[in-house]
Design an enzyme around this catalytic site. Structure first.
Site, PDB file in Angstrom:
ATOM      1  N   GLN A 153      -0.290   6.936  -6.560  1.00  0.00           N
ATOM      2  CA  GLN A 153      -1.444   7.795  -6.276  1.00  0.00           C
ATOM      3  C   GLN A 153      -1.513   8.927  -7.298  1.00  0.00           C
ATOM      4  O   GLN A 153      -0.612   9.753  -7.380  1.00  0.00           O
ATOM      5  CB  GLN A 153      -1.299   8.376  -4.863  1.00  0.00           C
ATOM      6  CG  GLN A 153      -1.259   7.309  -3.766  1.00  0.00           C
ATOM      7  CD  GLN A 153      -0.464   7.758  -2.554  1.00  0.00           C
ATOM      8  OE1 GLN A 153       0.625   8.333  -2.695  1.00  0.00           O
ATOM      9  NE2 GLN A 153      -0.976   7.483  -1.363  1.00  0.00           N
TER      10      GLN A 153
ATOM     11  N   ASP B  15       0.850  -1.189   0.000  1.00  0.00           N
ATOM     12  CA  ASP B  15       0.000   0.000   0.000  1.00  0.00           C
ATOM     13  C   ASP B  15       0.886   1.240   0.000  1.00  0.00           C
ATOM     14  O   ASP B  15       2.005   1.214   0.526  1.00  0.00           O
ATOM     15  CB  ASP B  15      -0.865   0.044   1.276  1.00  0.00           C
ATOM     16  CG  ASP B  15      -2.069  -0.889   1.192  1.00  0.00           C
ATOM     17  OD1 ASP B  15      -2.379  -1.398   0.098  1.00  0.00           O
ATOM     18  OD2 ASP B  15      -2.706  -1.100   2.246  1.00  0.00           O
ATOM     19  N   MET B  16       0.373   2.347  -0.563  1.00  0.00           N
ATOM     20  CA  MET B  16       1.134   3.596  -0.504  1.00  0.00           C
ATOM     21  C   MET B  16       0.496   4.510   0.535  1.00  0.00           C
ATOM     22  O   MET B  16      -0.731   4.648   0.576  1.00  0.00           O
ATOM     23  CB  MET B  16       1.149   4.274  -1.879  1.00  0.00           C
ATOM     24  CG  MET B  16       2.131   5.414  -1.971  1.00  0.00           C
ATOM     25  SD  MET B  16       3.857   4.955  -1.590  1.00  0.00           S
ATOM     26  CE  MET B  16       4.443   4.415  -3.207  1.00  0.00           C
TER      27      MET B  16
ATOM     28  N   ARG C  61      -0.841  -0.889  -8.823  1.00  0.00           N
ATOM     29  CA  ARG C  61      -2.190  -0.396  -8.505  1.00  0.00           C
ATOM     30  C   ARG C  61      -2.191   1.125  -8.652  1.00  0.00           C
ATOM     31  O   ARG C  61      -1.329   1.799  -8.093  1.00  0.00           O
ATOM     32  CB  ARG C  61      -2.568  -0.757  -7.069  1.00  0.00           C
ATOM     33  CG  ARG C  61      -3.924  -0.194  -6.650  1.00  0.00           C
ATOM     34  CD  ARG C  61      -4.153  -0.274  -5.141  1.00  0.00           C
ATOM     35  NE  ARG C  61      -4.081  -1.625  -4.649  1.00  0.00           N
ATOM     36  CZ  ARG C  61      -3.831  -1.941  -3.370  1.00  0.00           C
ATOM     37  NH1 ARG C  61      -3.618  -0.982  -2.474  1.00  0.00           N
ATOM     38  NH2 ARG C  61      -3.781  -3.198  -2.990  1.00  0.00           N
TER      39      ARG C  61
ATOM     40  N   ARG D 202      -9.316   7.784  11.002  1.00  0.00           N
ATOM     41  CA  ARG D 202      -8.188   8.472  10.361  1.00  0.00           C
ATOM     42  C   ARG D 202      -8.471   8.732   8.886  1.00  0.00           C
ATOM     43  O   ARG D 202      -8.125   9.778   8.363  1.00  0.00           O
ATOM     44  CB  ARG D 202      -6.890   7.679  10.544  1.00  0.00           C
ATOM     45  CG  ARG D 202      -6.210   7.976  11.877  1.00  0.00           C
ATOM     46  CD  ARG D 202      -4.780   7.498  11.870  1.00  0.00           C
ATOM     47  NE  ARG D 202      -4.705   6.082  11.617  1.00  0.00           N
ATOM     48  CZ  ARG D 202      -4.881   5.158  12.565  1.00  0.00           C
ATOM     49  NH1 ARG D 202      -5.116   5.515  13.799  1.00  0.00           N
ATOM     50  NH2 ARG D 202      -4.797   3.878  12.269  1.00  0.00           N
ATOM     51  N   ARG D 203      -9.142   7.768   8.236  1.00  0.00           N
ATOM     52  CA  ARG D 203      -9.493   8.007   6.834  1.00  0.00           C
ATOM     53  C   ARG D 203     -10.388   9.247   6.724  1.00  0.00           C
ATOM     54  O   ARG D 203     -10.237  10.058   5.837  1.00  0.00           O
ATOM     55  CB  ARG D 203     -10.247   6.811   6.245  1.00  0.00           C
ATOM     56  CG  ARG D 203      -9.444   5.539   6.004  1.00  0.00           C
ATOM     57  CD  ARG D 203      -8.385   5.666   4.926  1.00  0.00           C
ATOM     58  NE  ARG D 203      -7.166   6.262   5.410  1.00  0.00           N
ATOM     59  CZ  ARG D 203      -6.242   5.639   6.165  1.00  0.00           C
ATOM     60  NH1 ARG D 203      -6.392   4.384   6.475  1.00  0.00           N
ATOM     61  NH2 ARG D 203      -5.166   6.276   6.549  1.00  0.00           N
TER      62      ARG D 203
ATOM     63  N   LYS E 240      -6.554   7.127  -6.655  1.00  0.00           N
ATOM     64  CA  LYS E 240      -6.497   8.599  -6.624  1.00  0.00           C
ATOM     65  C   LYS E 240      -5.589   9.077  -5.499  1.00  0.00           C
ATOM     66  O   LYS E 240      -4.876  10.065  -5.641  1.00  0.00           O
ATOM     67  CB  LYS E 240      -7.906   9.171  -6.424  1.00  0.00           C
ATOM     68  CG  LYS E 240      -8.803   9.023  -7.636  1.00  0.00           C
ATOM     69  CD  LYS E 240     -10.098   9.826  -7.482  1.00  0.00           C
ATOM     70  CE  LYS E 240     -11.033   9.558  -8.635  1.00  0.00           C
ATOM     71  NZ  LYS E 240     -12.301  10.302  -8.534  1.00  0.00           N
ATOM     72  N   GLY E 241      -5.616   8.398  -4.340  1.00  0.00           N
ATOM     73  CA  GLY E 241      -4.833   8.829  -3.178  1.00  0.00           C
ATOM     74  C   GLY E 241      -5.757   9.276  -2.065  1.00  0.00           C
ATOM     75  O   GLY E 241      -6.739   9.980  -2.322  1.00  0.00           O
ATOM     76  N   ALA E 242      -5.459   8.865  -0.826  1.00  0.00           N
ATOM     77  CA  ALA E 242      -6.411   9.040   0.273  1.00  0.00           C
ATOM     78  C   ALA E 242      -5.939   9.989   1.377  1.00  0.00           C
ATOM     79  O   ALA E 242      -6.644  10.183   2.349  1.00  0.00           O
ATOM     80  CB  ALA E 242      -6.713   7.677   0.893  1.00  0.00           C
TER      81      ALA E 242
HETATM   82  C1  FAD Z   1      -8.549  -1.358  -4.009  1.00  0.00           C
HETATM   83  C2  FAD Z   1      -8.156  -0.013  -3.486  1.00  0.00           C
HETATM   84  C3  FAD Z   1      -6.920   0.134  -2.876  1.00  0.00           C
HETATM   85  C4  FAD Z   1      -6.511   1.391  -2.418  1.00  0.00           C
HETATM   86  N1  FAD Z   1      -5.249   1.551  -1.917  1.00  0.00           N
HETATM   87  C5  FAD Z   1      -4.820   2.795  -1.578  1.00  0.00           C
HETATM   88  C6  FAD Z   1      -3.478   3.020  -1.180  1.00  0.00           C
HETATM   89  O1  FAD Z   1      -2.639   2.120  -1.100  1.00  0.00           O
HETATM   90  N2  FAD Z   1      -3.122   4.304  -0.868  1.00  0.00           N
HETATM   91  C7  FAD Z   1      -4.007   5.350  -0.941  1.00  0.00           C
HETATM   92  O2  FAD Z   1      -3.624   6.503  -0.684  1.00  0.00           O
HETATM   93  N3  FAD Z   1      -5.304   5.143  -1.298  1.00  0.00           N
HETATM   94  C8  FAD Z   1      -5.726   3.903  -1.619  1.00  0.00           C
HETATM   95  N4  FAD Z   1      -7.029   3.722  -1.999  1.00  0.00           N
HETATM   96  C9  FAD Z   1      -8.023   4.803  -1.805  1.00  0.00           C
HETATM   97  C10 FAD Z   1      -8.103   5.727  -3.014  1.00  0.00           C
HETATM   98  O3  FAD Z   1      -6.907   6.468  -3.114  1.00  0.00           O
HETATM   99  C11 FAD Z   1      -9.300   6.704  -2.906  1.00  0.00           C
HETATM  100  O4  FAD Z   1      -9.177   7.478  -1.746  1.00  0.00           O
HETATM  101  C12 FAD Z   1     -10.653   6.023  -2.885  1.00  0.00           C
HETATM  102  O5  FAD Z   1     -10.685   4.891  -3.704  1.00  0.00           O
HETATM  103  C13 FAD Z   1     -11.722   6.984  -3.386  1.00  0.00           C
HETATM  104  O6  FAD Z   1     -11.472   7.382  -4.734  1.00  0.00           O
HETATM  105  P1  FAD Z   1     -12.333   6.851  -5.984  1.00  0.00           P
HETATM  106  O7  FAD Z   1     -11.384   6.669  -7.128  1.00  0.00           O
HETATM  107  O8  FAD Z   1     -13.033   5.618  -5.615  1.00  0.00           O
HETATM  108  O9  FAD Z   1     -13.294   8.030  -6.359  1.00  0.00           O
HETATM  109  P2  FAD Z   1     -14.049   9.197  -5.546  1.00  0.00           P
HETATM  110  O10 FAD Z   1     -13.420  10.478  -6.004  1.00  0.00           O
HETATM  111  O11 FAD Z   1     -14.160   8.924  -4.093  1.00  0.00           O
HETATM  112  O12 FAD Z   1     -15.489   9.075  -6.165  1.00  0.00           O
HETATM  113  C14 FAD Z   1     -15.671   9.363  -7.554  1.00  0.00           C
HETATM  114  C15 FAD Z   1     -17.059   8.947  -7.991  1.00  0.00           C
HETATM  115  O13 FAD Z   1     -17.219   7.535  -7.811  1.00  0.00           O
HETATM  116  C16 FAD Z   1     -18.565   7.253  -7.461  1.00  0.00           C
HETATM  117  N5  FAD Z   1     -18.606   6.615  -6.155  1.00  0.00           N
HETATM  118  C17 FAD Z   1     -17.648   6.628  -5.225  1.00  0.00           C
HETATM  119  N6  FAD Z   1     -18.041   5.921  -4.165  1.00  0.00           N
HETATM  120  C18 FAD Z   1     -19.275   5.488  -4.411  1.00  0.00           C
HETATM  121  C19 FAD Z   1     -20.208   4.724  -3.698  1.00  0.00           C
HETATM  122  N7  FAD Z   1     -19.937   4.275  -2.498  1.00  0.00           N
HETATM  123  N8  FAD Z   1     -21.401   4.444  -4.257  1.00  0.00           N
HETATM  124  C20 FAD Z   1     -21.696   4.905  -5.488  1.00  0.00           C
HETATM  125  N9  FAD Z   1     -20.846   5.644  -6.230  1.00  0.00           N
HETATM  126  C21 FAD Z   1     -19.646   5.933  -5.686  1.00  0.00           C
HETATM  127  C22 FAD Z   1     -19.296   8.575  -7.449  1.00  0.00           C
HETATM  128  O14 FAD Z   1     -19.861   8.775  -8.721  1.00  0.00           O
HETATM  129  C23 FAD Z   1     -18.177   9.571  -7.188  1.00  0.00           C
HETATM  130  O15 FAD Z   1     -18.480  10.855  -7.639  1.00  0.00           O
HETATM  131  C24 FAD Z   1      -7.419   2.487  -2.520  1.00  0.00           C
HETATM  132  C25 FAD Z   1      -8.665   2.324  -3.130  1.00  0.00           C
HETATM  133  C26 FAD Z   1      -9.029   1.107  -3.617  1.00  0.00           C
HETATM  134  C27 FAD Z   1     -10.354   0.982  -4.316  1.00  0.00           C
END
Ligand code: FAD
Length: 306
Positions: free
Chosen positions: A161, A132-133, A182, A286-287, A185-187
């Protein structure tokens, strides 16, 4: 303001007890976290694999501050991998690992040694590890450890990310043959100097990075719930003539389960990221604190399965 309130709540054991016993919390936790024990992780994995999905398991916890804690996390991963193998859930199930949970913050060499032991156990179990990053202060260290691990365990996965300005260049570096990457977007809450702040800029960066990975030689793992980005990914798969065994989609446990099923039914490989463990309270809080926008993210997931 909201961030400080959530952070204060994440440190308060009174609030923790309150949150842990609230009926709403139980629903949220059950929806997003597989449970607290290894058996819960196995049960959730079994169900997902039976439904044709792949899995990556995350033992909750990060930023450990003592060697004892880090060794306990390492040992949990070792027993998890043995249990996954015994249950014949490998290679469909792999593990995701946060280096900060195994000592990165206080001793990088120690974290590397722990990660190496986990990669060796994964290899023995016939599966893989993805690192994970975390926040941008750890990116260089994580990529350096990844490169060392890949010397012996070439299938070790990276995470990049899209919100970081450096990521297009990292994608070029990592789009080599066999390289599992992977893209998310980044969290974390990151400063403007290193990360795009506007959602639209992050999305545009995601597409540029996806183009690099999908046109490259590696194995892209597209981690997003964003319908627009998923549609673009499907388009790029056709454009770059990628068969379903050369890339995958990844989504979080409990989020858009109907979309997970739809992608899988359409023939794509779909991997679900499944967190489990006692530390779900700190994880969820924290998230939320790192990115209050995640509040809407979790709330939306509770009312929508699409
Ligand atoms: C498998 C996985 C691993 C990850 N690993 C990391 C990591 O190692 N490091 C890190 O920093 N981050 C990680 N993340 C988190 C990631 O960086 C994002 O913070 C998180 O995925 C939210 O971004 P998003 O691309 O889903 O879009 P968002 O910008 O959250 O959402 C975009 C659009 O998606 C749709 N949407 C989103 N959620 C929903 C929902 N619940 N129901 C319906 N529609 C929805 C909506 O239309 C929304 O407008 C990971 C995410 C995933 C899925």
């Amino acid at each position: 303001m909201l961030r400080s309130v959530i952070l204060a709540a994440s440190r308060s054991s009174r609030v923790e007890r309150l949150v842990e016993t609230a009926p709403f919390t139980r629903d949220v936790v059950r929806r997003f976290v597989a449970g607290t024990a290894t058996d819960d992780a196995l049960r959730a994995s079994q169900e997902l694999v039976t439904n044709g999905l792949s899995v990556t398991l995350d033992h909750l916890g990060e930023d450990t501050v003592t060697a004892e804690q880090a060794v306990a996390v390492r040992d949990e991963y070792l027993s998890l991998l043995a249990a996954l193998s015994a249950a014949e859930l490998t290679p469909a199930a792999e593990v995701s690992l946060k280096l900060s949970a195994i000592g990165q913050k206080f001793d990088e060499k120690f974290a590397y040694d722990n990660a190496r032991a986990i990669c060796a156990a994964a290899s023995e179990a016939g599966t893989t590890v993805t690192l994970d990053m975390e926040d941008h202060t750890t990116t260089d260290s994580t990529l350096e450890i990844l490169a060392k691990l890949r010397a012996d365990f070439p299938t070790t996965g990276a995470v990049l990310q899209a919100y970081l300005r450096r990521t297009e260049s990292d994608c070029r570096e990592l789009a080599s043959a066999g390289s599992r990457v992977r893209l998310c977007k980044g969290a974390y809450k990151e400063p403007e100097s290193v990360a795009y702040q506007a959602a639209n800029d992050v999305d545009k960066s995601y597409v540029r990075c996806m183009n690099i990975l999908m046109s490259g030689q590696g194995y892209p793992m597209l981690a997003t719930h964003d319908p627009r980005l998923i549609a673009i990914a499907e388009d790029r798969a056709r454009w770059f003539d990628r068969s379903p065994d050369t890339f995958e989609f990844q989504l979080l446990y409990g989020i858009r389960p109907e979309e997970q099923a739809r992608l899988s039914a359409d023939g794509y490989t779909v991997r679900v990221y499944v967190p489990y463990g006692d530390e779900w309270y700190g994880y969820l809080m924290r998230r939320l604190a790192e990115r209050p926008a995640n509040m809407a993210f979790f709330a939306r997931a509770l009312v929508s399965k699409k």
